[in-house]
Design a protein around this motif. Structure first.
Motif, mmCIF file in Angstrom:
data_model
loop_
_atom_site.group_PDB
_atom_site.id
_atom_site.type_symbol
_atom_site.label_atom_id
_atom_site.label_comp_id
_atom_site.label_asym_id
_atom_site.label_seq_id
_atom_site.Cartn_x
_atom_site.Cartn_y
_atom_site.Cartn_z
ATOM 1 N N ASP A 224 35.427 -15.022 -28.754
ATOM 2 C CA ASP A 224 35.341 -16.261 -29.541
ATOM 3 C C ASP A 224 35.442 -17.520 -28.666
ATOM 4 O O ASP A 224 35.759 -18.596 -29.149
ATOM 5 N N LYS A 225 35.154 -17.371 -27.359
ATOM 6 C CA LYS A 225 35.207 -18.536 -26.466
ATOM 7 C C LYS A 225 33.804 -18.842 -25.955
ATOM 8 O O LYS A 225 33.137 -17.978 -25.413
ATOM 9 N N HIS A 226 33.378 -20.069 -26.158
ATOM 10 C CA HIS A 226 32.037 -20.496 -25.783
ATOM 11 C C HIS A 226 32.133 -21.616 -24.764
ATOM 12 O O HIS A 226 32.826 -22.604 -25.007
ATOM 13 N N ILE A 227 31.438 -21.475 -23.643
ATOM 14 C CA ILE A 227 31.396 -22.571 -22.670
ATOM 15 C C ILE A 227 30.070 -23.274 -22.873
ATOM 16 O O ILE A 227 29.001 -22.668 -22.759
ATOM 17 N N ILE A 228 30.164 -24.544 -23.253
ATOM 18 C CA ILE A 228 28.965 -25.302 -23.602
ATOM 19 C C ILE A 228 28.854 -26.570 -22.763
ATOM 20 O O ILE A 228 29.852 -27.058 -22.218
#
Length: 95
Positions: free
Chosen positions: A19-23
Motif C-alpha cells: 500500500d505504499k506508492h512512490i509518485i
C-alpha cells in the motif's frame, strides 16, 4: 467539515509496494504537507484516500511543497495511483 489545502497532479508512479506508492507530481494549487491526509481523484471523482508519509523536493526531504513545484512523495493508500490522477490534501475542521 473538510477544507482542501492543496491539489497536485500525479506525473509519474515510480514504484508500488503493497500500500505504499512512490509518485512524482506537481502542485497545482495550495501546498502539500508531510503527514497530510489526501484524497485520490480520478476524473474529478474520489477513488480513495491516503496519507503522505514522505515528501521530497529536488531529492531533499521537506515538510511542505508549494504551488507550481514538482515533488516526490511516498503515499500510503490501498488504492492504486496512476499518472494523471490528482491528490488533494485536506484538513478536517471541527466546528
Amino acid at each position: 467539515m473538510e477544507e482542501a489545502t492543496g491539489t497536485a497532479k500525479v506525473l509519474k508512479v515510480f514504484s508500488k509496494l503493497k500500500d505504499k506508492h512512490i509518485i512524482g507530481g506537481r502542485v497545482e494549487e495550495g501546498s502539500l504537507r508531510l503527514g497530510a491526509q489526501v484524497k485520490i481523484l480520478r476524473r474529478e471523482a474520489e477513488i480513495g484516500q491516503g496519507k503522505i508519509r514522505e515528501l521530497q523536493q529536488q531529492k531533499k526531504q521537506t515538510d511542505s511543497v508549494a504551488e507550481g513545484v514538482e515533488f516526490g512523495a511516498l503515499v500510503e493508500s490501498k488504492m492504486d495511483i496512476a499518472p494523471g490522477d490528482k491528490i488533494q490534501s485536506f484538513v478536517v475542521i471541527e466546528k
